[in-house]
Design a protein around this motif. Structure first.
Motif, PDB file in Angstrom:
ATOM      1  N   LEU A   6      -3.415  -8.963   3.957  1.00 28.87           N
ATOM      2  CA  LEU A   6      -2.213  -8.216   3.562  1.00 28.87           C
ATOM      3  C   LEU A   6      -2.550  -7.294   2.406  1.00 28.87           C
ATOM      4  O   LEU A   6      -2.833  -7.763   1.292  1.00 28.87           O
ATOM      5  N   GLY A   7      -2.558  -5.990   2.660  1.00 24.39           N
ATOM      6  CA  GLY A   7      -2.913  -5.002   1.627  1.00 24.39           C
ATOM      7  C   GLY A   7      -4.268  -4.394   1.936  1.00 24.39           C
ATOM      8  O   GLY A   7      -5.270  -5.104   2.060  1.00 24.39           O
ATOM      9  N   GLY A   8      -4.272  -3.079   2.065  1.00 25.93           N
ATOM     10  CA  GLY A   8      -5.514  -2.378   2.441  1.00 25.93           C
ATOM     11  C   GLY A   8      -6.069  -1.534   1.314  1.00 25.93           C
ATOM     12  O   GLY A   8      -6.443  -0.386   1.506  1.00 25.93           O
ATOM     13  N   GLY A   9      -6.111  -2.113   0.104  1.00 25.02           N
ATOM     14  CA  GLY A   9      -6.826  -1.467  -0.998  1.00 25.02           C
ATOM     15  C   GLY A   9      -8.307  -1.811  -0.881  1.00 25.02           C
ATOM     16  O   GLY A   9      -8.777  -2.251   0.180  1.00 25.02           O
ATOM     17  N   ARG A  31      -1.731   5.640   3.837  1.00 23.99           N
ATOM     18  CA  ARG A  31      -3.177   5.744   3.608  1.00 23.99           C
ATOM     19  C   ARG A  31      -3.715   4.468   3.002  1.00 23.99           C
ATOM     20  O   ARG A  31      -3.091   3.896   2.112  1.00 23.99           O
ATOM     21  N   LEU A  32      -4.875   4.038   3.474  1.00 22.68           N
ATOM     22  CA  LEU A  32      -5.533   2.885   2.865  1.00 22.68           C
ATOM     23  C   LEU A  32      -6.012   3.266   1.465  1.00 22.68           C
ATOM     24  O   LEU A  32      -6.114   4.437   1.140  1.00 22.68           O
ATOM     25  N   GLY A  33      -6.392   2.284   0.679  1.00 18.02           N
ATOM     26  CA  GLY A  33      -7.081   2.596  -0.594  1.00 18.02           C
ATOM     27  C   GLY A  33      -6.392   2.095  -1.841  1.00 18.02           C
ATOM     28  O   GLY A  33      -7.041   1.859  -2.845  1.00 18.02           O
ATOM     29  N   GLY A  34      -5.057   1.959  -1.823  1.00 15.13           N
ATOM     30  CA  GLY A  34      -4.355   1.483  -3.030  1.00 15.13           C
ATOM     31  C   GLY A  34      -4.733   2.316  -4.247  1.00 15.13           C
ATOM     32  O   GLY A  34      -4.644   3.556  -4.218  1.00 15.13           O
ATOM     33  N   LEU A  35      -5.213   1.668  -5.275  1.00 16.89           N
ATOM     34  CA  LEU A  35      -5.591   2.377  -6.508  1.00 16.89           C
ATOM     35  C   LEU A  35      -6.849   3.210  -6.324  1.00 16.89           C
ATOM     36  O   LEU A  35      -7.202   4.004  -7.199  1.00 16.89           O
ATOM     37  N   CYS A  36      -7.538   3.037  -5.215  1.00 16.41           N
ATOM     38  CA  CYS A  36      -8.732   3.862  -4.941  1.00 16.41           C
ATOM     39  C   CYS A  36      -8.394   5.054  -4.046  1.00 16.41           C
ATOM     40  O   CYS A  36      -9.292   5.616  -3.402  1.00 16.41           O
ATOM     41  N   ARG A  37      -7.128   5.440  -3.974  1.00 12.51           N
ATOM     42  CA  ARG A  37      -6.818   6.688  -3.258  1.00 12.51           C
ATOM     43  C   ARG A  37      -7.089   7.877  -4.169  1.00 12.51           C
ATOM     44  O   ARG A  37      -7.063   7.759  -5.390  1.00 12.51           O
ATOM     45  N   SER A  38      -7.353   9.018  -3.558  1.00 14.45           N
ATOM     46  CA  SER A  38      -7.547  10.245  -4.346  1.00 14.45           C
ATOM     47  C   SER A  38      -6.567  11.309  -3.841  1.00 14.45           C
ATOM     48  O   SER A  38      -6.100  11.244  -2.703  1.00 14.45           O
ATOM     49  N   TYR A  39      -6.284  12.270  -4.706  1.00 10.99           N
ATOM     50  CA  TYR A  39      -5.303  13.323  -4.405  1.00 10.99           C
ATOM     51  C   TYR A  39      -5.927  14.680  -4.702  1.00 10.99           C
ATOM     52  O   TYR A  39      -7.041  14.756  -5.228  1.00 10.99           O
ATOM     53  N   GLN A  40      -5.200  15.756  -4.398  1.00 11.43           N
ATOM     54  CA  GLN A  40      -5.768  17.102  -4.617  1.00 11.43           C
ATOM     55  C   GLN A  40      -4.758  18.010  -5.298  1.00 11.43           C
ATOM     56  O   GLN A  40      -3.578  17.972  -4.975  1.00 11.43           O
ATOM     57  N   MET A 247      -2.322  -7.942  -1.812  1.00 10.98           N
ATOM     58  CA  MET A 247      -1.309  -7.083  -2.460  1.00 10.98           C
ATOM     59  C   MET A 247      -0.881  -7.748  -3.779  1.00 10.98           C
ATOM     60  O   MET A 247      -1.149  -8.926  -4.006  1.00 10.98           O
ATOM     61  N   PRO A 248      -0.198  -6.992  -4.638  1.00 16.15           N
ATOM     62  CA  PRO A 248       0.242  -7.605  -5.902  1.00 16.15           C
ATOM     63  C   PRO A 248       1.081  -8.869  -5.672  1.00 16.15           C
ATOM     64  O   PRO A 248       1.903  -8.909  -4.748  1.00 16.15           O
ATOM     65  N   LEU A 249       0.861  -9.868  -6.525  1.00 17.78           N
ATOM     66  CA  LEU A 249       1.592 -11.137  -6.392  1.00 17.78           C
ATOM     67  C   LEU A 249       3.101 -10.918  -6.390  1.00 17.78           C
ATOM     68  O   LEU A 249       3.833 -11.575  -5.652  1.00 17.78           O
ATOM     69  N   HIS A 250       3.565  -9.972  -7.230  1.00 26.01           N
ATOM     70  CA  HIS A 250       5.014  -9.744  -7.327  1.00 26.01           C
ATOM     71  C   HIS A 250       5.584  -9.269  -5.987  1.00 26.01           C
ATOM     72  O   HIS A 250       6.744  -9.507  -5.688  1.00 26.01           O
ATOM     73  N   GLU A 251       4.774  -8.564  -5.208  1.00 24.34           N
ATOM     74  CA  GLU A 251       5.224  -8.093  -3.893  1.00 24.34           C
ATOM     75  C   GLU A 251       5.127  -9.234  -2.886  1.00 24.34           C
ATOM     76  O   GLU A 251       6.070  -9.510  -2.149  1.00 24.34           O
ATOM     77  N   PHE A 252       3.971  -9.898  -2.868  1.00 23.86           N
ATOM     78  CA  PHE A 252       3.733 -10.940  -1.873  1.00 23.86           C
ATOM     79  C   PHE A 252       4.785 -12.042  -1.951  1.00 23.86           C
ATOM     80  O   PHE A 252       5.286 -12.520  -0.927  1.00 23.86           O
ATOM     81  N   CYS A 253       5.116 -12.439  -3.169  1.00 28.50           N
ATOM     82  CA  CYS A 253       6.019 -13.587  -3.336  1.00 28.50           C
ATOM     83  C   CYS A 253       7.454 -13.276  -2.913  1.00 28.50           C
ATOM     84  O   CYS A 253       8.286 -14.183  -2.852  1.00 28.50           O
ATOM     85  N   THR A 254       7.745 -12.012  -2.610  1.00 30.00           N
ATOM     86  CA  THR A 254       9.103 -11.725  -2.097  1.00 30.00           C
ATOM     87  C   THR A 254       9.222 -12.160  -0.634  1.00 30.00           C
ATOM     88  O   THR A 254      10.321 -12.254  -0.108  1.00 30.00           O
ATOM     89  N   TYR A 255       8.065 -12.421   0.013  1.00 31.57           N
ATOM     90  CA  TYR A 255       8.115 -12.767   1.446  1.00 31.57           C
ATOM     91  C   TYR A 255       8.091 -14.266   1.702  1.00 31.57           C
ATOM     92  O   TYR A 255       8.199 -14.690   2.844  1.00 31.57           O
TER      93      TYR A 255
END
Ligand SMILES: Cc1cc2nc3c(=O)[nH]c(=O)nc-3n(C[C@H](O)[C@H](O)[C@H](O)COP(=O)(O)OP(=O)(O)OC[C@H]3O[C@@H](n4cnc5c(N)ncnc54)[C@H](O)[C@@H]3O)c2cc1C
Length: 429
Positions: A6-9, A31-40, A247-255
């Motif tokens: 769960l989570g594609g970073g 898009r995959l990558g999480g904090l490793c995404r890049s922008y332009q 994925m972040p714990l705060h997100e996961f624990c909502t499920y």
């Protein structure tokens, strides 16, 4: 029946890479990558805070850098201190300070009354290791700016590995003979093109034949019956015998349903979000440097960086520079409520104020905000994190990644952790 990630970073993608078995990655974003995404911005690529690749673990570093072609760059970072530029790390360039401040730092370092105490928090650690001068002029204000948290309320987990600088180095630095600190970060790698997301692109190619990637996906429920995990999503139902949360714990624990004690611990886990502001300017006064740390309290950003430093593919063709400013904030604080326009205006004004980029030279800019940026090591971090993670481990839920383990993990550490977990599962499955 395989592995559900769960989570594609970086954690999720590298896990799929290291696992022998097939897996499914469920990622919320397009898009995959999480904090490793890049922008332009005008074809110049930038990351969510410039992502430098370095590691004390040479094997991991070569594993990562074998994924994509990289430039190797020598650090050239400065600290902006009262209109002066001090080479990073601060204690290795004391001669750049005004004479009285230089002597304050050196004398308090050499005759340090705090040296004999055991430190119980980050502030005490700094005082013990660096003395009052270096702490008060740089370490305390800079750290409080990036963490948005009082250093006396942060624990020592993150800093306890910092070695005490050798006395001779600090004496030399005060005499004007520059020395180098933190040598494992002195050289770093950066993808020749495509920004840090290039790593994710490279991993995605390598895992394509054994991994099903589902994104964007909205997870609705997560349940376990007879050792089988079922994840219901807006893209269908996925089942697996192994569930790995990246994925972040705060997100996961909502499920999932968690006991009140675990919920309380989770609610008390603190993190910072970040605003990333990118400017393009006809010219600047940053020289051939990469990053500047800005401890000054009256300047909104804590760090700025110049993308041009990263190689020819990160430079504007018709001259000029692409510069990034980073502003952390705690969710709910006043900085969280600033509009994009207010942020942009303040950043441009502050660049002008410290004379690194003049307002009139800026010709384009953009602002992006990311919710999960930095784990805060407050005094209860360890206790609360352990409560949540041990509960999840008892439910046979594996956690891997920066916000899934709730640790300050850089990319190399994420790689190390996903490799270790994959090895363990490869043996078990
Ligand atoms: C400003 C900044 C600068 C950094 N600089 C460096 C650096 O110079 N060098 C370095 O080594 N490291 C650096 N890092 C750290 C690096 O970014 C992280 O170590 C790494 O990206 C963490 O990867 P991860 O997969 O654990 O987490 P993340 O990247 O946070 O991935 C989590 C994934 O889970 C997904 N997700 C969230 N909610 C859901 C949901 N409900 N359903 C499905 N998926 C969901 C997210 O979309 C995301 O893709 C930096 C980090 C920041 C914030």
């Amino acid at each position: 029946m395989g592995v559900l990630i769960l989570g594609g970073g970086l954690a999720g993608c590298s896990l799929a890479y290291f696992l022998d078995s097939n897996s499914v990655i469920l990622e919320k974003e397009a898009r995959l990558g999480g904090l490793c995404r890049s922008y332009q911005l005008n074809n110049i690529i930038y990351d969510i805070g410039p992502h430098a690749l370095f590691s004390k673990n040479k094997e991991v570093l070569s594993q990562i850098t074998s994924l994509t072609e990289t430039n190797v760059l020598r650090r050239s970072n400065k600290i902006y201190h009262k209109n002066r530029l001090v080479k990073y790390p601060f204690e290795n360039d004391l001669a750049a300070l005004a004479e009285t401040e230089r002597d304050y730092c050196l004398k308090e370092f050499l005759n340090n009354p705090y040296e004999v105490y055991h430190p119980h928090n980050m502030l005490q650690f700094f005082l013990k290791t660096f003395g009052e001068g270096i702490t008060k002029l740089y370490l305390q204000p800079y750290n409080e700016k990036i963490w948005k948290f009082d250093a006396a309320f942060m624990d020592t987990q993150m800093v306890e590995r910092i070695p005490k600088p050798p006395k001779d180095d600090v004496i030399q630095s005060a005499r004007g003979i520059p020395t180098e600190g933190y040598t494992h970060q002195l050289y770093f790698h950066y993808p020749c093109e495509g920004g840090i997301e290039q790593l994710i692109t490279a991993l995605a190619k390598r895992i394509a034949s054994k991994t099903t990637i589902v994104n964007p996906v909205g997870i609705r429920t997560i349940e376990c019956n007879n050792k089988c995990w079922t994840v219901e999503t807006d893209q269908g139902i996925f089942t697996g015998e192994t569930l790995i949360n990246c994925m972040p714990l705060h997100e996961f624990c909502t499920y999932i349903k968690i006991p009140q004690k675990v919920q309380t611990a989770l609610n008390n886990l603190k993190y910072n979000s970040i605003h990333i502001i990118v400017l393009q300017a006809r010219k600047d006064n940053m020289g051939d440097n990469f990053a500047f740390y800005v401890p000054e309290r009256n300047i909104i950003f804590h760090r700025i960086s110049k993308m041009n430093f990263l190689g020819k593919n990160y430079c504007l063709k018709d001259k000029g520079s692409t510069i990034m400013a980073e502003i952390t904030y705690r969710p709910g604080s006043y900085l969280a409520d600033l509009s994009r326009d207010e942020i942009r205006r303040t950043v441009i004004d502050d660049f002008d104020k410290i004379d690194l980029v003049k307002k009139n030279d800026v010709f384009d800019s953009e602002v992006r905000t990311f919710q999960y940026a930095y784990v805060i090591y407050d005094l209860d971090h360890r206790k609360n994190t352990d409560t949540v993670l041990s509960y999840l481990a008892n439910q046979k839920i594996f956690c891997c990644g920066r916000f899934a383990e709730f640790e300050y993990l850089n990319m190399d550490a994420v790689f190390e952790h996903s490799y270790a977990l994959a090895q363990k599962l490869n043996e078990e499955l």
